[in-house]
Design a protein around this motif. Structure first.
Motif, PDB file in Angstrom:
ATOM      1  N   ILE A   1       0.851  -1.173  -0.166  1.00 39.28           N
ATOM      2  CA  ILE A   1       0.152   0.075   0.006  1.00 39.28           C
ATOM      3  C   ILE A   1       0.756   1.153  -0.222  1.00 39.28           C
ATOM      4  CG2 ILE A   1      -0.107   0.442   2.541  1.00 39.28           C
ATOM      5  CD1 ILE A   1      -3.255   0.855   1.992  1.00 39.28           C
ATOM      6  N   GLY A   2       2.186   1.120   0.529  1.00 34.43           N
ATOM      7  CA  GLY A   2       3.008   2.373   0.286  1.00 34.43           C
ATOM      8  C   GLY A   2       3.631   2.687  -0.898  1.00 34.43           C
ATOM      9  N   ILE A   3       3.486   1.588  -1.711  1.00 36.97           N
ATOM     10  CA  ILE A   3       4.149   2.014  -3.239  1.00 36.97           C
ATOM     11  C   ILE A   3       3.226   3.010  -3.796  1.00 36.97           C
ATOM     12  CG2 ILE A   3       4.575   0.759  -5.536  1.00 36.97           C
ATOM     13  CD1 ILE A   3       4.949  -1.724  -4.072  1.00 36.97           C
ATOM     14  N   SER A   4       4.039   3.997  -4.483  1.00 40.48           N
ATOM     15  CA  SER A   4       3.302   5.180  -4.954  1.00 40.48           C
ATOM     16  C   SER A   4       2.656   4.671  -6.172  1.00 40.48           C
ATOM     17  CB  SER A   4       4.404   6.295  -5.327  1.00 40.48           C
ATOM     18  OG  SER A   4       3.646   7.415  -6.225  1.00 40.48           O
ATOM     19  N   PRO A   5       1.481   5.386  -6.654  1.00 42.22           N
ATOM     20  CA  PRO A   5       0.732   5.092  -8.130  1.00 42.22           C
ATOM     21  C   PRO A   5       1.691   5.475  -9.133  1.00 42.22           C
ATOM     22  CG  PRO A   5      -0.772   6.273  -6.388  1.00 42.22           C
ATOM     23  CD  PRO A   5       0.658   5.996  -5.768  1.00 42.22           C
ATOM     24  N   ASP A   6       2.556   6.057  -9.009  1.00 38.60           N
ATOM     25  CA  ASP A   6       3.492   6.699 -10.069  1.00 38.60           C
ATOM     26  C   ASP A   6       4.682   5.560 -10.398  1.00 38.60           C
ATOM     27  OD1 ASP A   6       2.278   9.031 -10.276  1.00 38.60           O
ATOM     28  OD2 ASP A   6       3.584  10.095  -8.695  1.00 38.60           O
ATOM     29  N   GLU A   7       4.425   4.713  -9.436  1.00 42.04           N
ATOM     30  CA  GLU A   7       5.470   3.675  -9.387  1.00 42.04           C
ATOM     31  C   GLU A   7       4.994   2.157  -9.507  1.00 42.04           C
ATOM     32  OE1 GLU A   7       8.045   3.460  -6.104  1.00 42.04           O
ATOM     33  OE2 GLU A   7       9.063   5.577  -6.602  1.00 42.04           O
ATOM     34  N   SER A   8       3.885   2.302 -10.843  1.00 40.95           N
ATOM     35  CA  SER A   8       3.213   0.995 -11.194  1.00 40.95           C
ATOM     36  C   SER A   8       4.099  -0.156 -11.424  1.00 40.95           C
ATOM     37  CB  SER A   8       2.083   1.143 -12.247  1.00 40.95           C
ATOM     38  OG  SER A   8       2.794   1.691 -13.416  1.00 40.95           O
ATOM     39  N   GLU A   9       5.230   0.098 -12.121  1.00 42.99           N
ATOM     40  CA  GLU A   9       6.223  -1.004 -12.177  1.00 42.99           C
ATOM     41  C   GLU A   9       6.580  -1.624 -10.900  1.00 42.99           C
ATOM     42  OE1 GLU A   9       6.620   2.258 -15.313  1.00 42.99           O
ATOM     43  OE2 GLU A   9       6.831   2.060 -12.975  1.00 42.99           O
ATOM     44  N   THR A  10       6.881  -1.060  -9.832  1.00 43.09           N
ATOM     45  CA  THR A  10       7.169  -1.650  -8.544  1.00 43.09           C
ATOM     46  C   THR A  10       5.922  -2.441  -8.056  1.00 43.09           C
ATOM     47  OG1 THR A  10       8.784   0.421  -8.065  1.00 43.09           O
ATOM     48  CG2 THR A  10       8.164  -1.141  -6.529  1.00 43.09           C
ATOM     49  N   PHE A  11       4.816  -1.727  -8.361  1.00 41.69           N
ATOM     50  CA  PHE A  11       3.511  -2.583  -7.806  1.00 41.69           C
ATOM     51  C   PHE A  11       3.485  -3.942  -8.541  1.00 41.69           C
ATOM     52  CE2 PHE A  11      -0.866  -3.562  -7.059  1.00 41.69           C
ATOM     53  CZ  PHE A  11      -0.963  -3.544  -5.711  1.00 41.69           C
ATOM     54  N   ILE A  12       3.598  -3.982  -9.714  1.00 39.04           N
ATOM     55  CA  ILE A  12       3.567  -5.118 -10.549  1.00 39.04           C
ATOM     56  C   ILE A  12       4.380  -6.220 -10.142  1.00 39.04           C
ATOM     57  CG2 ILE A  12       3.565  -6.124 -12.902  1.00 39.04           C
ATOM     58  CD1 ILE A  12       2.618  -3.423 -14.105  1.00 39.04           C
ATOM     59  N   GLY A  13       5.526  -5.733  -9.843  1.00 44.52           N
ATOM     60  CA  GLY A  13       6.547  -6.624  -9.240  1.00 44.52           C
ATOM     61  C   GLY A  13       6.395  -7.201  -8.212  1.00 44.52           C
ATOM     62  N   PHE A  14       5.871  -6.511  -7.209  1.00 42.49           N
ATOM     63  CA  PHE A  14       5.486  -7.031  -5.920  1.00 42.49           C
ATOM     64  C   PHE A  14       4.361  -7.862  -6.026  1.00 42.49           C
ATOM     65  CE2 PHE A  14       2.509  -6.177  -2.356  1.00 42.49           C
ATOM     66  CZ  PHE A  14       3.209  -6.704  -1.216  1.00 42.49           C
ATOM     67  N   SER A  15       3.367  -7.716  -6.871  1.00 45.91           N
ATOM     68  CA  SER A  15       2.257  -8.512  -7.101  1.00 45.91           C
ATOM     69  C   SER A  15       2.698  -9.749  -7.529  1.00 45.91           C
ATOM     70  CB  SER A  15       1.254  -8.086  -7.957  1.00 45.91           C
ATOM     71  OG  SER A  15       0.952  -6.710  -7.358  1.00 45.91           O
ATOM     72  N   LEU A  16       3.513 -10.073  -8.704  1.00 43.16           N
ATOM     73  CA  LEU A  16       4.101 -11.231  -9.119  1.00 43.16           C
ATOM     74  C   LEU A  16       4.778 -12.156  -8.135  1.00 43.16           C
ATOM     75  CD1 LEU A  16       5.779 -10.003 -12.429  1.00 43.16           C
ATOM     76  CD2 LEU A  16       3.805 -11.281 -12.296  1.00 43.16           C
ATOM     77  N   LEU A  17       5.445 -11.315  -7.156  1.00 47.83           N
ATOM     78  CA  LEU A  17       6.126 -12.293  -5.931  1.00 47.83           C
ATOM     79  C   LEU A  17       5.280 -12.712  -4.970  1.00 47.83           C
ATOM     80  CD1 LEU A  17       8.653 -12.805  -4.193  1.00 47.83           C
ATOM     81  CD2 LEU A  17       8.467 -10.335  -3.147  1.00 47.83           C
ATOM     82  N   VAL A  18       4.325 -11.852  -4.587  1.00 47.21           N
ATOM     83  CA  VAL A  18       3.339 -12.573  -3.882  1.00 47.21           C
ATOM     84  C   VAL A  18       2.464 -13.398  -4.325  1.00 47.21           C
ATOM     85  CG1 VAL A  18       1.014 -11.879  -2.675  1.00 47.21           C
ATOM     86  CG2 VAL A  18       2.886 -10.198  -2.895  1.00 47.21           C
ATOM     87  N   LEU A  19       2.001 -13.351  -5.702  1.00 43.22           N
ATOM     88  CA  LEU A  19       1.250 -14.410  -6.527  1.00 43.22           C
ATOM     89  C   LEU A  19       1.984 -15.594  -6.700  1.00 43.22           C
ATOM     90  CD1 LEU A  19      -1.059 -15.301  -8.225  1.00 43.22           C
ATOM     91  CD2 LEU A  19       0.250 -14.760 -10.288  1.00 43.22           C
TER      92      LEU A  19
END
Length: 584
Positions: free
Chosen positions: A185-203
């Motif tokens: 939740i702390g990942i900025s919306p401007d860093e969508s690449e980071t959030f996608i990488g985080f989602s891949l790890l969690v998945l």
């Protein structure tokens, strides 16, 4: 007989060496520069200091290394994979592979070519592929690729844990969940690449834990210590605002709780009773408008009238309850698609009605499209929710204050849901859902039981609506529709229940968190989010139709006898499970 010949013919010693060496090399690559320019989100140019996607790749490498040690018979670590299956090694290896390769492609796309990769990026790409090759060199789970997606047989039950060990494991699991949530939740919306990488790890990590049997064992442990696990979960949620320096993240948290609480109310109607309600968000709107009218807004039809919060909450709940009874009484004799059509009609009637109650097209009650703005902040026992407050050395802003209020309301709704589900009428709801004709033949008053479910679900949505009105400062008709660009709406509420797991407590809360966070963090998907969620639901129905958090009865319905060993769960009485298993 299943063919377990590895896809890549290598000795087992070579396979485990590939996995371990690749994990170590992936970890080492995160301390190198992946690109020469800081223009890519996270600044991956610094040597010796992982940042952004490098941190995510580092975690994936550590998890892969930890799992690989079980292949070397390291003392005490074999418990990480009690099933003995080979699929957990593949999925945990895919977590690092997906993160590293995605990062390399994102750098190439965003910055204009692979020339923008530094040596560390190339090392990460090659190193992360080695554990995947090693995992494919282990024995296959069976014939065909589908066996990689089929849950392996569960191991024998672990020996009973004594003393403080089970409590320590529950605390550690919940703390890990809190850490993952706060980071995401702390990942900025401007860093969508980071959030996608985080989602891949969690998945992929979650997929590995499922195939290793760890999530089932943790669920069984929480079921055995239900009271402690529930308390620990709410304590972890209460800690969340103290971990955030940006009050906007607390705003996301309070909206997730509102969304999740309404989804829990819908879960009574859909998950327990089996009634397809596609206009449920209207009850949230009824509660919000009723509370807004009596909360002191100068634009309210009853300007000058300001009820205390408890009275405004009762007004919102009562209004939603009345509408639930008025709508349910003439329509609940319908079933299936016909009931769904009627509930869609009710939702649209509500939205159009409040849109026209502007004094021109109809009576002057709701101010029409302008809604009711300037709703004042709550004040309870002298505590102003609009002011900042210093607590334990941390400064809590407006949204953090409302987060704690909504957390108490969510706890109340969870208590109501669990007590109702385990009560006599809860058993009647489940009987109606399974077979209404048989339930009526056994003496259950189907109409009365369904009307109670409809009214209770509506009143819980109305309670959440009273808080929502104060959090957003205003109430307008736009959000209360069947489908829209942002939650909550009826389609997203239903998706949260189905995605999380119908008939469970934690399922709708997790589903609501996912459906609210993903559009917030992946802004480029906002124009296609309905398409994306539709595809996600199709995939979910194919591989896990019972939802992310499964109710035991629904697991038994969706899986063949003998293919599923279901852990103990408080969602369904043991006696009923025995009957269901016998009849499966």
């Amino acid at each position: 007989m299943a063919d377990t010949t590895p896809l890549i013919p290598l000795p087992r010693s070579a396979a485990r060496l590939l996995i371990a060496a690749g994990a170590v090399a992936t970890i080492a690559s995160t301390f190198m520069s992946w690109t020469w320019t800081p223009d890519f989100p996270g600044d991956l140019t610094v040597y010796g200091y992982p940042a952004g996607l490098q941190v995510i790749a580092l975690v994936a490498g550590l998890l892969t290394l930890l799992f690989s040690l079980t292949l070397w018979n390291v003392r005490g670590l074999r418990r990480l994979n009690p099933t003995g299956a080979t699929t957990p090694y593949l999925f945990i290896a895919l977590s690092g592979f997906a993160v590293c390769w995605y990062t390399a492609l994102a750098i190439a796309v965003d910055l204009g070519g692979l020339v923008n990769l530094d040596p560390g990026g190339y090392v990460a790409v090659v190193a992360s592929a080695l554990p995947v090759l090693g995992a494919l060199a282990l024995p296959r789970p069976g014939n065909g690729a589908r066996h990689y997606f089929t849950k392996p047989e569960q191991p024998a039950p672990a020996r009973p844990l004594t003393g403080w060990t089970p409590y320590a494991i529950i605390i550690a699991g919940i703390a890990l969940g809190l850490l993952a949530f706060t980071y995401g939740i702390g990942i900025s919306p401007d860093e969508s690449e980071t959030f996608i990488g985080f989602s891949l790890l969690v998945l992929f990590a979650a997929w590995a834990l499922v195939h290793a049997g760890q999530l089932d064992r943790f669920s069984a442990l929480c079921a055995q210590h239900k009271g402690f696990a529930t308390t620990a979960a709410f304590v972890a949620a209460a800690i969340f605002p103290f971990t955030q320096s940006d009050d906007h993240n607390a705003n996301l948290g309070v909206n997730i709780l509102i969304f999740g609480t309404v989804a829990l109310g819908l879960n009574i109607v859909v998950g327990l009773t089996g009634l397809l309600d596609l206009g449920y968000v209207a009850f949230l709107g009824v509660g919000a408008y009723a509370a807004a009218l009596v909360s002191g807004s100068e634009y309210s039809r009853f300007a000058g009238t300001q009820f205390p919060f408890w009275a405004a909450a009762l007004v919102g709940m009562a209004a939603s309850l009345v509408f639930g009874v008025l709508i349910g009484a003439p329509t609940l004799r319908l079933r299936g698609d016909y009931l769904a059509i009627v509930t869609i009609g009710f939702g649209e009637i509500f939205r159009i009605a409040v849109n026209n109650m502007d004094g021109t097209s109809g009576p002057d009650i709701t101010n029409g499209p302008d809604g009711i703005p300037a709703i004042p902040d709550l004040k309870i026992l002298g505590f102003d929710f609009g002011d900042q407050h210093a607590v334990a050395g941390a400064t809590l802003g407006r949204f953090a204050n409302y987060f704690f209020l909504m957390l108490l309301i969510t706890a109340l709704v969870v208590l109501v849901f669990t007590r109702a589900a385990n009560s006599r009428i809860g058993r009647a709801w489940i009987a109606i859902r399974e077979d209404e004709t048989a339930a009526v033949a056994m003496g259950i008053n189907g109409f009365r039981v369904k009307l109670v479910a409809f009214a209770l679900g509506a009143s819980l949505a109305g309670l959440a609506g009273t808080v929502s009105a104060h959090v957003t400062y205003n109430v307008v008709p736009t959000p209360y529709q069947f489908a829209g660009s942002t939650p909550p709406n009826s389609a997203f509420l239903l998706a949260a229940v189905v995605l999380g797991g119908m008939g469970t407590v934690s399922g709708p809360l997790i589903g609501a968190a996912l459906l609210y966070l993903l559009p917030e963090k992946l802004t480029f998907l906002q124009q296609y989010e309905l398409l994306a969620f539709g595809l996600a639901l199709v995939i979910l129905m194919r591989f896990r139709p019972e939802g992310l958090i499964a109710n035991r009865r629904r697991q038994l319905e969706f899986h063949e006898t003998g293919q599923l060993d279901v852990p103990d769960s408080p969602e369904l009485p043991d006696s009923t499970v025995g009957v269901t298993k016998a009849g499966a």
